[in-house]
Design a protein around this motif. Structure first.
Motif, PDB file in Angstrom:
ATOM      1  N   ALA A  70       0.811  -1.219   0.000  1.00 46.52           N
ATOM      2  CA  ALA A  70       0.000   0.000   0.000  1.00 46.52           C
ATOM      3  C   ALA A  70       0.842   1.265   0.000  1.00 46.52           C
ATOM      4  O   ALA A  70       1.842   1.372   0.717  1.00 46.52           O
ATOM      5  N   LYS A  71       0.387   2.229  -0.819  1.00 47.27           N
ATOM      6  CA  LYS A  71       0.924   3.590  -0.787  1.00 47.27           C
ATOM      7  C   LYS A  71      -0.242   4.533  -0.516  1.00 47.27           C
ATOM      8  O   LYS A  71      -1.245   4.506  -1.234  1.00 47.27           O
ATOM      9  N   LEU A  72      -0.127   5.348   0.547  1.00 43.42           N
ATOM     10  CA  LEU A  72      -1.198   6.228   0.972  1.00 43.42           C
ATOM     11  C   LEU A  72      -0.786   7.685   0.810  1.00 43.42           C
ATOM     12  O   LEU A  72       0.377   8.042   1.036  1.00 43.42           O
ATOM     13  N   THR A  73      -1.750   8.516   0.432  1.00 46.87           N
ATOM     14  CA  THR A  73      -1.532   9.946   0.275  1.00 46.87           C
ATOM     15  C   THR A  73      -2.621  10.695   1.023  1.00 46.87           C
ATOM     16  O   THR A  73      -3.805  10.355   0.906  1.00 46.87           O
ATOM     17  N   GLY A  74      -2.249  11.698   1.810  1.00 47.91           N
ATOM     18  CA  GLY A  74      -3.228  12.517   2.502  1.00 47.91           C
ATOM     19  C   GLY A  74      -3.789  13.591   1.604  1.00 47.91           C
ATOM     20  O   GLY A  74      -3.172  13.966   0.593  1.00 47.91           O
ATOM     21  N   ASP A  75      -4.963  14.115   1.953  1.00 46.34           N
ATOM     22  CA  ASP A  75      -5.576  15.153   1.118  1.00 46.34           C
ATOM     23  C   ASP A  75      -5.446  16.547   1.714  1.00 46.34           C
ATOM     24  O   ASP A  75      -6.049  17.498   1.226  1.00 46.34           O
ATOM     25  N   SER A  76      -4.655  16.676   2.813  1.00 50.23           N
ATOM     26  CA  SER A  76      -4.440  17.981   3.434  1.00 50.23           C
ATOM     27  C   SER A  76      -3.015  18.456   3.159  1.00 50.23           C
ATOM     28  O   SER A  76      -2.101  17.633   2.999  1.00 50.23           O
ATOM     29  N   ALA A 108       6.000  12.662  10.502  1.00 48.17           N
ATOM     30  CA  ALA A 108       4.546  12.533  10.587  1.00 48.17           C
ATOM     31  C   ALA A 108       3.931  12.827   9.227  1.00 48.17           C
ATOM     32  O   ALA A 108       4.373  13.716   8.488  1.00 48.17           O
ATOM     33  N   ASP A 109       2.907  12.042   8.873  1.00 49.91           N
ATOM     34  CA  ASP A 109       2.148  12.283   7.658  1.00 49.91           C
ATOM     35  C   ASP A 109       0.676  12.030   7.972  1.00 49.91           C
ATOM     36  O   ASP A 109       0.331  11.641   9.093  1.00 49.91           O
ATOM     37  N   GLU A 110      -0.199  12.249   7.016  1.00 52.22           N
ATOM     38  CA  GLU A 110      -1.621  12.186   7.354  1.00 52.22           C
ATOM     39  C   GLU A 110      -2.079  10.783   7.765  1.00 52.22           C
ATOM     40  O   GLU A 110      -2.878  10.656   8.691  1.00 52.22           O
ATOM     41  N   PRO A 111      -1.601   9.693   7.151  1.00 50.13           N
ATOM     42  CA  PRO A 111      -2.009   8.377   7.649  1.00 50.13           C
ATOM     43  C   PRO A 111      -1.329   7.966   8.953  1.00 50.13           C
ATOM     44  O   PRO A 111      -1.775   7.038   9.614  1.00 50.13           O
TER      45      PRO A 111
END
Length: 683
Positions: free
Chosen positions: A419-425, A513-516
């Motif tokens: 999985a690769k996750l990207t935040g929307d903020s 730190a990141d959004e996920p």
């Protein structure tokens, strides 16, 4: 103890990197958190870092691989086909029990109106001819026929009305509580080492209902033909695309297809065809000799947490003293034969367990399944290490109901993803404090990146077998998202959304730190909610939200899906997950005593409707114990939990816990919990 305690700030005790006791760190994972996290990659360039790791070629730039297209939105429609969906799901009614108050009682504590009973404990006879447990006269021969030590994952399958089979993982051993005067494997008697090996693995036992209640007990009379012990020496098959690869061949197994035993099996799952999936986790700690392993193998060994310098024998269990295959200086490939999902058929006592290489090799926490819309099998898996990854496997072939022979092949061919996750903020709104971004949620999109299928590797510089044996390295190369110890996955039987427990990661800095993973020094953990495109387990894109940011509700960094935090309970270190048939999420913990000063527990929370986020505590476990399991029977009349390592910081003669028998030492056990008036649990 069924009434909630007055609200107060729960002060942390001394924390060993997220709340586990010092003994847990030593015996379960070989002090993993006291060493640098194995994932030192920046997910940008790996040619220099891992040069020479693989047997045939180097790893190239991740940019040459490509991380896939940006994720698209998730559609609202589509039928859900969970692998083990309970019938009659009808949304999330409010949980109907009163929370158990946080406590440090040396017992299992349940809500008012409920009762509990020990089903089976360490040393109970399992196989014919097994002697009654005698703490002062233990032998390896006896332990191979008795219920093993620490009990983690629990599964139940019904045989007939009021009778069924209980599967239990035996994750690891606490020799300090098993043998008087124990120090470490260097000084241990060889028989003690053999007992420890026999106490690993798993047990299948027949159990029966007590009257018309939700209580269960061990069947002690009759044939009990399904009862079985699996240990660190049980013969097993390596199957799938990596089986037979040179990296899996040893002097004892020149074909690379047979291996003895499984190690450190943590959580697991069940397949639609009724088999057990059990997950090898911290297998690295059982080996010595890494400092003298071949130089070309050391980088891969280090990525999996093997010690490759210094005295690797200090403080270890020293299995190599009774079986030299655990000495990497002599048998370096033996390490590559552990770290898999193992499939076991509880209905066939002669079934040789299969290590399914197609599902990848890493520190597996569990393996839970869904069916795709076209009836293929998806398996969700977490790699329980700081800064490691979330994975999914999707079979090539479709599940056939009732065809055991066909279904036995499903987990040997398919596609493995990470999985690769990207935040929307904006990144500026994620500062590591746990403060919500301006849109009011930690959320975003994600992609399942292909690593390989049965015929082709999608990672430049890796063969299919290399992807499946050195899965962590392959995932590094494609830029997967580093997570805060991804442990158990579970899919809702009502909505199809998938949830992942992220236990903790005190090593994450504010800059990381990141959004996920929105909180630095994350010693309390969080829960992630994933909605796959068109609600299809075969999809390669998804959206995600953080459901819970755990801790004391009075801590500003916590979040309970937007629910009023004055009406929820503390939670720390979420570990294993399950659902009831109404779609409520149940969460067991591993590390609360060291972070919020109360025993570990089983919590429950609605994930839909107006009570989404209203977390309650259903049960607490004895002093020093971790709350493992949990498993809710299909009729929702029983919850099984497995308090493992009670009193872990004690020693023989000075026990920290005497649960459950109130003798001179504790015994890890499985417990059934039920409503005394026959109601569904939790309602």
């Amino acid at each position: 103890m069924s009434q909630p305690a007055p609200r107060r700030r729960l002060l942390p005790l001394i924390s060993h990197f997220g709340g586990r006791s010092r003994a847990t760190c030593r015996f379960r994972c070989g002090d993993a958190c006291f060493h640098e996290a194995p994932n030192t990659s920046g997910n940008e360039y790996f040619g220099d870092i891992y040069a020479g790791v693989l047997s045939r070629r180097n790893v190239l730039r991740a940019g040459a691989v490509g991380a896939g297209a940006a994720a698209v939105g998730v559609g609202a429609g589509g039928a859900f086909s969970p692998a083990l969906a309970a019938p009659g799901g009808r949304g999330n009614p409010r949980l109907g029990f009163t929370s158990v108050a946080p406590n440090t009682i040396d017992d299992v504590v349940v809500p008012e109106g409920y009762d509990h009973r020990v089903v089976v404990r360490w040393g109970d006879p399992v196989l014919p001819g097994a002697p009654e447990f005698d703490f002062s006269r233990q032998t390896a021969e006896a332990q191979e026929k008795q219920f093993g030590y620490n009990c983690d994952y629990v599964a139940f399958v019904e045989l007939e009305r009021d009778r069924g089979l209980l599967w239990v993982n035996h994750e690891y051993t606490n020799e300090n509580l098993m043998f008087a005067g124990y120090t470490d494997g260097n000084d241990a008697d060889l028989e003690q080492i053999k007992i420890g090996m026999a106490a690993h693995g798993g047990s299948i036992v027949e159990i029966e209902r007590v009257g018309r209640t939700g209580a269960w007990k061990l069947v002690t009379k009759g044939r009990r033909r399904y009862n079985r012990r699996i240990t660190a020496t049980t013969p097993m098959r390596l199957t799938g695309p990596a089986a037979g690869d040179p990296l899996l061949r040893t002097e004892a197994d020149p074909k690379g297809t047979e291996v003895l035993g499984m190690l450190n099996n943590c959580a697991g799952g069940m397949t639609p065809w009724g088999t057990i999936l059990t997950a090898e986790e911290n297998f690295n700690q059982y080996f010595v000799g890494g400092e003298s392993a071949p130089e070309e193998a050391k980088a891969a060994l280090k990525r999996y947490g093997f010690a490759t310098s210094g005295d690797t024998r200090a403080g270890s269990r020293r299995f190599d003293r009774v079986d030299e295959r655990f000495d990497l200086s002599k048998h370096p490939n033996e390490a590559n034969r552990f770290g898999y999902i193992v499939e076991i058929d509880p209905f066939d006592p002669d079934y040789k367990p299969r290590k399914r290489t197609a599902l990848g090799r890493f520190k597996h926490e569990g393996a839970n399944t869904r069916l795709t819309k076209d009836k293929r099998v998806a398996v969700y898996m977490g790699d329980d290490e700081r800064f490691d990854y979330m994975y999914k496997f999707v079979s090539d072939k479709q599940y056939r109901k009732g065809s055991r022979r066909h279904n036995d092949t499903l987990l040997d061919s398919g596609t493995l993803y990470v999985a690769k996750l990207t935040g929307d903020s904006p990144a500026s709104q994620i500062d590591g404090s746990g403060k919500l971004p301006r849109d009011g949620e930690f959320d975003g999109t994600g992609t399942w990146i292909k690593l390989c299928d049965s015929r082709k590797s999608y990672v430049e510089g890796f063969t299919v077998a290399e992807v499946l044996i050195h899965t962590r390295l392959a995932a590094d190369a494609v830029g997967a998202t580093k997570m805060d110890r991804p442990e158990d996955f579970e899919a809702s039987p009502v909505t199809g959304k998938v949830y992942c427990a992220l236990t903790n990661n005190t090593s994450r800095t504010p800059e990381q730190a990141d959004e996920p993973n929105p909180r630095a020094a994350n010693k309390f953990g969080h829960i992630l909610e994933i909605t796959e495109r068109r609600n299809d387990a075969g999809a390669t894109s998804f959206t995600w939200k953080v459901l819970l940011v755990c801790g004391d509700p009075e801590d500003e960094s916590t979040y309970f899906a937007g629910y009023d935090k004055s009406k929820v309970v503390p939670i720390s270190s979420p570990d294993n997950l399950t659902f009831d048939k109404r779609g409520n999420l149940w969460i067991s913990t591993d590390g609360q005593p060291g972070t919020i000063n109360c025993n570990d527990a089983l919590h429950a929370v609605p994930v839909e409707g107006r009570h989404r986020g209203e977390l309650k505590t259903f049960a607490t476990v004895p002093v020093g114990a971790e709350c493992c399991g949990p498993f809710i029977t299909e009729d929702q009349k029983t919850v099984f939990i497995a308090p493992q390592h009670p009193g872990e910081d004690g020693v023989v003669g000075a026990p920290q816990s005497t649960w459950p028998d109130r003798g001179d030492f504790p015994r890890p056990s499985v417990v059934s919990i039920w409503h005394t008036r026959g109601k569904d649990v939790g309602v």
